[in-house]
Design a protein around this motif. Structure first.
Motif, short mmCIF file in Angstrom:
data_model
loop_
_atom_site.label_atom_id
_atom_site.label_comp_id
_atom_site.label_asym_id
_atom_site.label_seq_id
_atom_site.Cartn_x
_atom_site.Cartn_y
_atom_site.Cartn_z
N THR A 1 0.85 -1.18 0.00
CA THR A 1 0.00 0.00 0.00
C THR A 1 0.89 1.24 0.00
O THR A 1 2.08 1.17 0.30
N GLU A 2 0.27 2.34 -0.31
CA GLU A 2 1.00 3.61 -0.31
C GLU A 2 1.57 3.91 1.08
O GLU A 2 2.69 4.38 1.22
N LEU B 1 5.83 7.35 -6.82
CA LEU B 1 4.83 6.58 -7.56
C LEU B 1 4.32 7.31 -8.80
O LEU B 1 4.08 6.69 -9.83
N ARG C 1 4.27 5.70 -12.42
CA ARG C 1 3.01 5.51 -13.15
C ARG C 1 3.06 6.22 -14.50
O ARG C 1 2.58 5.70 -15.50
N ARG D 1 -1.74 1.09 -10.28
CA ARG D 1 -2.53 1.15 -9.06
C ARG D 1 -3.50 -0.01 -9.05
O ARG D 1 -4.22 -0.26 -10.02
N ALA E 1 -5.32 1.89 -2.83
CA ALA E 1 -4.03 2.41 -2.41
C ALA E 1 -2.88 1.43 -2.59
O ALA E 1 -1.80 1.64 -2.07
N TYR F 1 -0.11 -0.66 -5.02
CA TYR F 1 0.60 -0.45 -6.28
C TYR F 1 1.43 -1.69 -6.59
O TYR F 1 2.05 -2.27 -5.71
N HIS G 1 -9.10 -5.56 -9.84
CA HIS G 1 -8.33 -4.86 -10.88
C HIS G 1 -8.59 -5.49 -12.25
O HIS G 1 -8.77 -4.77 -13.24
#
Length: 176
Positions: free
Chosen positions: A76-77, A87, A91, A98, A102, A104, A149
């Motif tokens: 997570t972030e 990030l 990205r 993502r 949150a 990645y 996702h």
């Protein structure tokens, strides 16, 4: 009251008024350099120089390696701490994805999970959250985020009983 072009009470059609060249009663002068009544030439887009990816900092490259090492268990972030500021650069360069709100992951990890899900669904007809969790040897938290996702990426489609099946486009399209 009869409308123009429709027969009046006597059966004789009324003549239509000539069309208004300005359109709707408003007279608009032609743009400079144009003759009235001609359509403008279509604009042909000019070729743009290719956009070069920005140089990544050493911290961003280290973060990319960390995402690769995490594999199908994306951090997570908050778990990334201060390095999460990199990030956005990853990205933009297409080197981080993502997952969920949150988390990645590295695109290679997502592609590997996608390939495994496609193989399972092609062999068994569908996949469940528990089946993916067991296949990856991970927790429900990661399996759910990855399946959601893939749903959002239109690889899988979630059924009302929480099973996932492949979308038609995912069967025909090559992985990646």
């Amino acid at each position: 009251r009869p409308r123009p072009g429709r027969p009046a009470a006597g059966g004789v059609p009324r003549p239509r008024p000539p069309p208004d060249p300005g359109g709707g009663g408003v007279v608009v002068p032609p743009a400079p350099g144009r003759r009235p009544g001609r359509r403008p030439e279509p604009e042909i887009p000019q070729p743009q120089p290719p956009i070069e990816a920005p140089e990544l900092s050493a911290a961003a490259i280290a973060l990319e390696q960390r995402l690769r090492d995490a594999g199908h268990q994306p951090p997570t972030e908050a778990e990334l701490g201060q390095v999460a500021a990199e990030l956005a650069a990853l990205r933009a360069a297409g080197r981080a994805v993502r997952v969920g709100r949150a988390m990645y992951a590295h695109p290679d990890a997502i592609a590997a999970v996608r390939d495994r899900v496609v193989k399972i669904v092609e062999a068994e007809g569908d996949i469940t959250l528990g089946r993916l969790r067991d296949e990856l040897g991970t927790s429900r938290r990661y399996a759910q985020a990855l399946l959601e996702h893939l749903d959002a990426a239109r690889v899988t489609r979630r059924l009302p009983d929480d099973r996932r099946v492949l979308r038609r486009s995912a069967r025909a399209a090559p992985p990646g």
